[in-house]
Structure formats: structure tokens, C-alpha cells
Write a protein that holds these residues in place. Structure first.
Motif, PDB file in Angstrom:
ATOM      1  N   ARG A   1       0.894  -1.239   0.008  1.00 49.85           N
ATOM      2  CA  ARG A   1       0.171  -0.079  -0.100  1.00 49.85           C
ATOM      3  C   ARG A   1       0.890   1.197  -0.022  1.00 49.85           C
ATOM      4  O   ARG A   1       0.453   2.272  -0.631  1.00 49.85           O
ATOM      5  CB  ARG A   1      -0.922  -0.046   1.324  1.00 49.85           C
ATOM      6  CG  ARG A   1      -1.913  -1.070   1.132  1.00 49.85           C
ATOM      7  CD  ARG A   1      -2.794  -0.999   2.325  1.00 49.85           C
ATOM      8  NE  ARG A   1      -3.617   0.233   2.586  1.00 49.85           N
ATOM      9  CZ  ARG A   1      -4.643   0.479   3.380  1.00 49.85           C
ATOM     10  NH1 ARG A   1      -4.958  -0.369   4.305  1.00 49.85           N
ATOM     11  NH2 ARG A   1      -5.148   1.736   3.302  1.00 49.85           N
ATOM     12  N   PHE A   2       1.922   1.079   0.677  1.00 55.06           N
ATOM     13  CA  PHE A   2       2.727   2.340   0.872  1.00 55.06           C
ATOM     14  C   PHE A   2       3.815   2.606  -0.002  1.00 55.06           C
ATOM     15  O   PHE A   2       4.641   3.641  -0.070  1.00 55.06           O
ATOM     16  CB  PHE A   2       3.045   2.580   2.243  1.00 55.06           C
ATOM     17  CG  PHE A   2       1.626   2.580   3.119  1.00 55.06           C
ATOM     18  CD1 PHE A   2       0.516   3.454   2.556  1.00 55.06           C
ATOM     19  CD2 PHE A   2       1.655   2.259   4.529  1.00 55.06           C
ATOM     20  CE1 PHE A   2      -0.771   3.400   3.425  1.00 55.06           C
ATOM     21  CE2 PHE A   2       0.340   2.435   5.062  1.00 55.06           C
ATOM     22  CZ  PHE A   2      -0.686   2.995   4.630  1.00 55.06           C
ATOM     23  N   TRP A   3       4.618   1.692  -0.504  1.00 57.26           N
ATOM     24  CA  TRP A   3       5.863   1.647  -1.336  1.00 57.26           C
ATOM     25  C   TRP A   3       5.316   2.190  -2.708  1.00 57.26           C
ATOM     26  O   TRP A   3       4.464   1.985  -3.332  1.00 57.26           O
ATOM     27  CB  TRP A   3       6.471   0.369  -1.625  1.00 57.26           C
ATOM     28  CG  TRP A   3       7.870   0.454  -2.212  1.00 57.26           C
ATOM     29  CD1 TRP A   3       8.100   0.127  -3.731  1.00 57.26           C
ATOM     30  CD2 TRP A   3       9.130   0.847  -1.888  1.00 57.26           C
ATOM     31  NE1 TRP A   3       9.255   0.409  -3.901  1.00 57.26           N
ATOM     32  CE2 TRP A   3      10.061   0.983  -2.762  1.00 57.26           C
ATOM     33  CE3 TRP A   3       9.550   1.360  -0.568  1.00 57.26           C
ATOM     34  CZ2 TRP A   3      11.257   1.274  -2.588  1.00 57.26           C
ATOM     35  CZ3 TRP A   3      10.661   1.784  -0.191  1.00 57.26           C
ATOM     36  CH2 TRP A   3      11.731   1.809  -1.183  1.00 57.26           C
ATOM     37  N   LEU A   4       6.277   3.443  -2.995  1.00 56.10           N
ATOM     38  CA  LEU A   4       6.082   4.081  -4.180  1.00 56.10           C
ATOM     39  C   LEU A   4       7.110   3.965  -5.175  1.00 56.10           C
ATOM     40  O   LEU A   4       8.399   3.437  -5.065  1.00 56.10           O
ATOM     41  CB  LEU A   4       6.435   5.591  -3.641  1.00 56.10           C
ATOM     42  CG  LEU A   4       5.164   6.217  -2.638  1.00 56.10           C
ATOM     43  CD1 LEU A   4       5.664   7.472  -2.185  1.00 56.10           C
ATOM     44  CD2 LEU A   4       3.892   6.242  -3.140  1.00 56.10           C
ATOM     45  N   ASP A   5       6.736   4.354  -6.516  1.00 59.37           N
ATOM     46  CA  ASP A   5       7.616   3.810  -7.671  1.00 59.37           C
ATOM     47  C   ASP A   5       8.752   4.723  -7.610  1.00 59.37           C
ATOM     48  O   ASP A   5       9.806   4.327  -8.137  1.00 59.37           O
ATOM     49  CB  ASP A   5       6.797   4.306  -8.763  1.00 59.37           C
ATOM     50  CG  ASP A   5       5.646   3.155  -9.197  1.00 59.37           C
ATOM     51  OD1 ASP A   5       5.789   1.985  -8.630  1.00 59.37           O
ATOM     52  OD2 ASP A   5       4.772   3.488 -10.083  1.00 59.37           O
ATOM     53  N   GLU A   6       8.570   6.022  -6.960  1.00 68.46           N
ATOM     54  CA  GLU A   6       9.791   6.930  -6.529  1.00 68.46           C
ATOM     55  C   GLU A   6      10.897   6.261  -5.991  1.00 68.46           C
ATOM     56  O   GLU A   6      12.005   6.762  -5.789  1.00 68.46           O
ATOM     57  CB  GLU A   6       9.226   8.161  -6.151  1.00 68.46           C
ATOM     58  CG  GLU A   6       8.544   9.076  -7.091  1.00 68.46           C
ATOM     59  CD  GLU A   6       7.038   8.635  -6.993  1.00 68.46           C
ATOM     60  OE1 GLU A   6       6.157   9.051  -7.643  1.00 68.46           O
ATOM     61  OE2 GLU A   6       6.715   7.621  -6.397  1.00 68.46           O
ATOM     62  N   GLY A   7      10.529   5.266  -5.268  1.00 71.78           N
ATOM     63  CA  GLY A   7      11.648   4.456  -4.384  1.00 71.78           C
ATOM     64  C   GLY A   7      11.840   4.875  -2.876  1.00 71.78           C
ATOM     65  O   GLY A   7      12.590   4.766  -2.377  1.00 71.78           O
TER      66      GLY A   7
END
Length: 671
Positions: free
Chosen positions: A480-486
Motif C-alpha cells: 500500500r505504501f511503497w512508491l515507484d519513486e523509491g
């Protein structure tokens, strides 16, 4: 009034905070959090024309701790040739501040030396009483069961008990000093101030010396007894005993093997001094009878710009005792966790913050939605870290004593995480309401810790159930909280994904271990988090960068924090400690880069200390000076962690070299 100290002093019953010119800011008795009895307390000199206050602008000051002690030395030099050397320390056994003044002059000087105090005994200004018993050499002020007394060697010759709000010179002690004499009023009631005085005659070759004792007690006879005792004692004997006490206490610390680092000249010495000062600071801010810690000595009593700091947060204290454990002081864990047993609420959680005696402190965490669930996770996590260090049969005895607490806390966390993330609550910074990556990581660690203890307690069913929930929380948090931005989003606020980067997401690695660097994919996630925090949260000041809490942080102008900066460097060093720099060129380069970058952040943190070496909460982003809460226990704990990790890296490297017996000089920036 908000006044941040430059140094602090203390023993089992007394905490004193001081400015850089040795003026007293806080005088706490009988606990570190209550009551604060002083509004103003300092010395002044009458030169025949006017009063020269010790905190006047004309004095230049240099203040430092005597090495390996909590004894403070302050040197004041005045443009008129006067010099004042002050030694301050707390009596090793009694709640008495000892203040030795040595006054010298470049020319012959005749005048008066005064010691002035504006007290608020029991934190009450309006209804204090005071009296001077000159035959006993004691001036005392009191309210209910709080007594503060002033005595001296030699005994003061003049005195005045006055009305602090009066504008008439002979009834206000502060105004009464202005003509070089005191009226000797023996007693009064109300909003009071007081002064004592001596003749001051200085030859160039013979300085004048005065010792002022400021003591506290809960009863009048006790105050008399304590002050008579210190009057009879020889100053040098008290000093030597105090010095020996602190040196002996500090000698129990973990012995460090730190190399000299290329590019960081004299840094080895700085690291050792920071390690020692952090230990000595934490020893003062701990309540030895109960085990709790104040986050910082209170400086914002009226909540003018914050909610105050002179309270115990489980989150802070759980990290503090774990750091002290690794530094060689396990007794802080046992005392604090006993306190946790007594303060745990019926639902298994802990309140936002407490008074040191375990009573609930002023709070905005009075409802289930406004609590801080991470504090419960942090507490069980630290309990288990201590538990793992114990040996049989102490280990079994400890588990028996703590099991009911662990069970209740773990079940509380289970109730609050049915969906794989926690119910809405307040974040660790006490600024946002929602669901947070950091809080989920704390709960994950808490449940795994509870499961570890459950296995040893022959509760396999509970252990499996708690482990399954922890893994569910980890999976859900990443999904839910990991973003593609790293990097991880802060979490969910106002029902929406909050993608603002927050330094607390490093908690998924240190301390809570939701991400593991031994798993290649998770190692890359950790590296990406570190990179993004550096890029997005760094603030240029003091020749490098400090790390602020989160984007658009406006608390105290959005300064960088020592906590967040040392949190980042700790993550770097944890990564470096898992790499063998002798394996290959790539690993060697990564090891060096991580260690070098961590050292830069640690060095930056040390540039933000007070003149006496106190680690603050923040660093002013415009001036580079220490800001806001000073000292902050959490900052001290993280400094201990960082130095211990550097020590671990060096020892591992030494072992690796000895095992290979290659004679390699491949060390971490050695000179």
C-alpha cells in the motif's frame, strides 16, 4: 519564559539547568519533571557605582564539563579586568547544588559580592514564605512540602527578603542591592525574591572565594540538617568525592576501538567525548527510583510554543534504554520495564506520555484515534531486545515477570491491525492523524518480539498467531505504501495516500527491521530510502547537511533535527556493518562510501552541540546553533548507537584481517 540551557547537572534527587554564564534556568526537586523552583538565580558584583550581573553582555564566557564528570566549569572575563571562575556540581549524596566562585582582578578591587534569587518554590509564586536564620547561616523559602535553602562559606554578612513585584528599593531585594547594601529583612510572604551578600576585597595576587550552597528538602528540619552538613564539609573533599563518583560510573562503559579517520582529523577524540557526554547526560535525566526518563529538561512550562518536553514518552525511553544496554548499562532496561508494567493501561497500550512517577501527563492522546500506537510496539520490541541478552536462570525469571504485560500489549496490537495496517491514530511527530508506515513498522517489530518471548513461554499458538499478523502487516505496508519513486509514503492522511517523504520511514530498517538488508530486493529498497531522504530532506547549514523531519515541516521554522540526522547515519552504518570490505572492490567501495557519509552526518551533529557539548533536538538552520529542546535524550541515544556501530565495524574489520592473515591495510579511512 523559554530558556534553553547550555549545561545540566544532577543527582538522584536534583536536576539543575544552566545558561552559558552559569545562571540557573531550572532547579527541579524532588524529580526531574517537578517541581521547578527557580525563576532567576545568579551572582552579581557591586563595584561602588553599579551592579555587574554575571549574565551581563560585557562578560565573555567559556563553559565546559570537567572530563568524565557532570561537573561544570565556567570562566567569565569582564572588559574591566574582573574575572570570575565558577565550579558547579551537585553534592554526591544530598540534593544540594554547590557553587564555588573565585573572583580575581587585574587591579585592586573593593566592592560587594551578591547572590540573588527569585524563587517560585513548589512552582508557586503568590503564596511563598521566606525567612533568614543568620545564626544558622541559612536563608530559606518554602511552600507546603517544598523547601529551598541558601547557605554559604563563608557565611553571608548581609541579606534581604523582598517583594519581587515591588518598585520600592528597600522592599525589593533586586533593587536593594543597587546601593551596595542590604536591609536584612528577616521574613516575608507572597511573591518574593532574596539576596545575600559579602564584602569583596581583591588584591591582584589574592582572589576572593565564596561557595554558595542551594539545597532542597520536603521538611524544615531536614533542610536545616542538610545545609548544616554541607557547611561543615570541606569543599575539596566534596569535589573529589563527586568527581570520583562520576568517573567510577563512566568506567563501566563499553570500551571502544575507534580508528583515526582520514579527512576527519581529531574525530576519534570527538567521538569518544560525545559518547561519554551522552552517557553522562542520560544518567542525569533518568529517575533512578522509577526508571523513567524526561525527554528533555522542561523549558516551555506554559506550553507557549510546544506541548512541553519534561515528560516520559515510551517511544523515546524504549530506544534510550536499549542504547544504554549496548553501551554497558543493562540496569536501565530492568528499571524502565518495571515502570512500564506499572503504567500499562487496561487495554494493553501505553498513554501518550507520563509524569516520571507514572501518572498520566498533559496530553492530546486521550482517545483511541488520538493515541500513538507505535509507542506500544516500541515498548515490546525493546523488552525483547533486553530479554535476548539475559542468561539462564535470570532469563526465565524476567519472562515470568513480564509475560502478562507482553501478552496484553500484543493483543492490543492485534485488535488495532485487523486489516493489515493499524487503525487511524496520531503519528510519532504528533502532527498528523492517519495510518503511517513508521507505526506499522513499530507494530511489526513489537509483534515479532512478543512472538519470540511466547515461544520461550511455551505459547506456540500465540507465537504463530502474532508472527502471522506481523508478516501480514509487512506485506500490506509494502503493497500500500511503497512508491515507484523509491521510498515509502508517510501513510494515509485524510483518507488519501500521503506521498510526502518523512524521515521516519527509515524506521522500517532501523530500528524495527521490517526491511532486511540480507534480502537483495529489500536491500535495494533501503538504499533507495536513504538516497531519497538525503535528496529531499537535507538542509544546508554548518558546512554540511542536516535532515529535517519531513517536507514542509513548519515546527520551529522547519529546522533540521539531530535525531533524524543521526537516524540516517545509523542506517548507513548498519548497512556498512553487514559488508565485508575485503570481499571485493565493489563491496569495498560501498563500505567506504556508507561509512564516510555517515561520519559526515555525525560530524555535522557534533557541530550543533552547545558550548558544553549538549546534544539538542534541533539545529537552527540560519545560525547553526543548537535549537529548542536541550539536551534531548533521544539525540543522545542515537549518538551512542552511531559510535557503537563505528566500534563494531572496526572490531569486525580487525577480526576479518586476523582471520585472513594477509597483512592487508584495507581499513575504514585509517590514518
Amino acid at each position: 519564559m523559554i530558556r534553553q540551557p547550555n549545561s545540566i547537572l544532577g543527582n538522584e534527587k536534583l536536576l539543575v539547568t544552566m545558561g552559558k554564564k552559569a545562571e540557573i534556568f531550572g532547579f527541579y526537586y524532588p524529580r526531574r519533571d517537578f517541581a521547578q523552583h527557580v525563576e532567576e538565580s545568579q551572582a552579581c558584583i557591586y563595584d561602588g557605582k553599579e551592579l555587574i550581573w554575571s549574565n551581563a553582555r560585557e562578560w565573555t564566557s567559556e563553559q565546559k564539563y570537567i572530563e568524565n564528570t557532570n561537573i561544570v566549569s565556567t570562566e567569565l572575563k569582564h572588559s574591566n579586568g574582573l574575572k570570575m571562575d565558577i565550579l558547579d556540581f551537585i553534592h554526591p549524596e544530598l540534593p544540594v547544588l554547590v557553587r564555588k566562585y573565585r573572583i580575581s582582578s587585574q587591579r585592586k578591587f573593593n566592592g560587594k559580592f551578591f547572590y540573588y534569587s527569585n524563587l517560585q518554590v513548589g512552582e508557586m509564586k503568590k503564596k511563598n514564605s521566606a525567612f533568614c536564620d543568620h545564626d544558622s547561616g541559612l536563608l530559606a523559602q518554602y511552600w507546603k512540602s517544598y523547601y529551598v535553602g541558601i547557605s554559604s562559606a563563608p557565611i553571608f554578612k548581609e541579606w534581604q527578603i523582598g517583594k519581587a513585584m515591588d518598585t520600592i528599593w528597600w522592599t525589593n531585594a533586586k533593587l536593594d542591592m543597587e546601593d551596595g547594601g542590604l536591609q536584612k529583612n528577616n521574613e516575608d510572604i507572597g511573591n518574593l525574591n532574596c539576596a545575600v551578600g559579602w564584602d569583596l576585597n581583591i588584591d591582584v595576587s589574592k582572589p576572593a572565594e565564596f561557595t554558595v550552597f542551594i539545597g532542597a528538602a520536603s521538611r524544615r528540619p531536614t533542610l536545616y540538617r542538610k545545609m548544616r552538613q554541607v557547611q561543615k564539609e570541606n569543599f575539596d573533599d566534596i569535589y573529589d568525592e563527586t568527581q570520583e563518583k562520576w568517573v567510577k560510573w563512566l568506567s563501566r562503559k563499553e570500551l571502544l576501538e575507534l580508528p583515526d579517520y582520514i579527512g576527519f582529523e581529531k574525530f576519534k577524540q570527538d567521538l569518544q567525548m560525545a559518547f561519554d557526554r551522552s552517557l553522562l547526560t542520560l544518567s542525569i535525566l533518568n529517575d533512578p527510583g522509577r526508571g523513567s526518563f524526561v525527554a528533555s529538561p522542561e523549558f516551555d512550562h506554559e506550553f507557549e510554543m510546544s506541548g512541553g518536553y519534561g515528560y516520559c514518552w515510551n517511544r523515546d525511553s524504549a530506544e534510550i534504554v536499549t542504547s544504554l544496554l549496548k553501551a554497558g548499562y543493562p540496569e536501565y532496561c530492568s528499571r524502565f520495564f518495571k515502570w512500564c508494567k506499572a503504567t500499562q493501561m487496561h487495554d494493553g497500550s501505553w498513554f501518550q506520555r507520563y509524569w516520571l512517577d507514572g501518572n498520566k501527563a498533559p496530553s492530546w492522546g486521550n482517545f483511541s484515534f488520538s493515541t500513538q500506537i507505535d509507542e506500544t510496539g516500541s515498548t515490546i520490541f525493546s523488552m525483547d531486545r533486553y530479554y535476548r541478552t539475559l542468561q539462564h536462570p535470570v532469563k526465565e525469571e524476567y519472562l515470568d515477570s513480564i509475560w502478562a504485560t507482553v501478552l496484553s500489549a500484543a493483543e492490543y496490537l492485534m485488535r488495532r491491525t485487523a486489516d493489515g495496517v493499524h487503525d487511524p491514530c496520531i503519528c510519532l511527530w504528533e502532527t498528523h492523524l492517519g495510518i503511517f508506515t513508521y507505526t506499522n513498522a513499530a507494530i511489526y517489530a513489537g509483534l515479532l518480539s512478543a512472538a519470540n518471548m511466547a515461544k520461550d513461554y511455551n505459547e506456540k499458538g500465540l507465537a504463530d498467531r502474532w508472527t502471522e499478523r506481523a508478516e501480514f502487516i509487512k506485506k500490506t505496508t509494502i503493497e500500500r505504501f511503497w512508491l515507484d519513486e523509491g521510498y515509502f509514503a508517510r501513510g494515509m492522511t485524510n483518507g488519501n495516500l500521503d506521498t510526502a517523504i518523512d524521515a521516519s520511514i527509515i524506521g522500517t530498517f532501523v530500528p524495527f527491521g521490517l526491511l532486511c538488508p540480507d534480502v537483495p530486493e529489500e536491500k535495494e529498497m533501503i538504499k533507495s530510502i536513504i538516497k531519497n531522504i538525503e535528496q529531499q530532506l537535507r538542509v544546508p547549514v554548518n558546512d554540511h547537511f542536516g535532515i529535517k523531519r519531513y517536507v514542509n515541516d513548519n515546527y520551529i521554522e522547519g529546522n533540521p533535527w539531530i535525531v533524524t540526522t543521526l537516524w540516517l547515519s545509523k542506517a548507513m552504518l548498519e548497512m556498512a556493518s553487514g559488508i565485508d570490505p575485503n570481499v571485493g572492490d565493489a563491496e569495498n567501495k560501498e563500505h567506504r562510501e556508507l561509512t564516510h557519509n555517515a561520519l559526515k552526518y555525525i560530524q555535522w551533529s557534533l557541530k550543533g552541540t552547545t558550548g558544553a557539548g549538549m546534544l539538542p533536538e534541533q539545529v537552527n538552520k540560519y545560525t547553526g546553533r543548537p535549537a529548542w529542546a536541550i539536551p534531548l535524550c533521544w539525540s543522545c541515544a542515537l549518538m551512542l548507537d552511531n559510535v557503537l556501530l563505528l566500534d563494531k565495524i572496526q572490531k569486525n574489520l580487525k577480526i576479518s584481517k586476523e582471520a585472513r592473515s594477509t597483512g592487508s591495510t584495507n581499513e575504514i579511512f585509517p590514518i
